[in-house]
Design an enzyme around this catalytic site. Sequence first.
Site, PDB file in Angstrom:
ATOM      1  CG  ASP A  46      43.671  39.565  45.828  1.00 31.57           C
ATOM      2  OD1 ASP A  46      42.856  40.499  45.992  1.00 31.57           O
ATOM      3  OD2 ASP A  46      43.330  38.355  45.892  1.00 31.57           O
TER       4      ASP A  46
ATOM      5  CD  GLU B 197      37.623  38.444  45.432  1.00 30.04           C
ATOM      6  OE1 GLU B 197      36.441  38.080  45.259  1.00 30.04           O
ATOM      7  OE2 GLU B 197      38.562  38.033  44.709  1.00 30.04           O
TER       8      GLU B 197
END
Length: 372
Positions: A75, A137
Amino acid sequence: MADRYTPEQMLERLVGFPTVVGQGNGALMEFVRAYLTGHGIPHHLLLGPEGDRYNLLATIGDPLVPGYILSGHVDVVPAAEPEWLADPFTLRRDGDRLIGRGACDMKGYVAAVLAMAPDLAAMPLYAPIHIALSYDEEAGCKGVPHLIAALPDLIAAPLGCFVGEPSNMTPVLAHKGKAALSLTAKGISGHSSRPDLGANAIHALLPVLLAAATQAEVLKSGDTDERFAPPCSSLQIGTVSGGQAVNIIPDHATAQIEARAIAGVDPEALLAPILAACGPSVRAEIISSYPALALAPDAPLAQIAEQISENSPIGAVSYGTEAGLFQKAGIPSVICGPGDISRAHKPEEYLTTQELHAAAQMVLALGRYLSD
């Protein structure tokens, strides 16, 4: 014959998937799944509870033998800044710079690992190398706990984990932990001329904010660890909002508070005074939390990281990573990846070709180390 990618080509493909934190990553993970399948690398695609985001674990070698994890998140933070000179999700080259959202944090490391995976698969590894890819994350390490929880059913207990966050290819042995708290106060709206007929949500939040500001000052004189900057744990009020107009009693107010803890300190424990100050009209929710990382300088993993990166470890950084969660699960962990953290989360984020290839060489060096 299965497609091969150079590290640059792999990074171009990965950056082209706009896997913004909090959104689905299925297209990227399907690309990785097909790529690994083409090279005969076993893997598990693990759907998270959100229903549109996946973790992935691939294993090169015998999964029943203890091995090592190469870990990265796929991400990225949003890329809406006007300072971008072109589409942030189309990798472009400017001299030695490879520019795009996530190029540095941290699709560059993931690209190096995936590009070298076929080479690792051709090596006579006596211990396996696992590739662990996670989601969200950037929202406080929300995806990787689900992956870590699945590991005991998929592989033998790992000997160590290399988390490839940007560290200029220098092994990092410690980082701070973090916990973030969301506060919501409810009140009763009304005309400001009759406060007796309403309930002011902002006023209800003030004792909690005062407790947070007080705790922030207390921590400045608390326990210290000189490896960090600052050397103490810290706490701050990050956002405050509420109300509609000056002549309306506010019926809602919100705030977000974060605590960052030195190694050995539970970041959630730093929030205790704030939680204790919440009255009946204030709701508190911990929205993210991960522990600090602390790897001993003489740990075997630290020595391996120094050997394969060809750089001496440094003591600590103040930013956080998923490494603390792997460590908490009993897996020794170290940070080592390409690029500089100062470029992350900014327009025109970039990784140099030299940095990208240095990461690829580190991956191959781990393979050679496990083939001796």
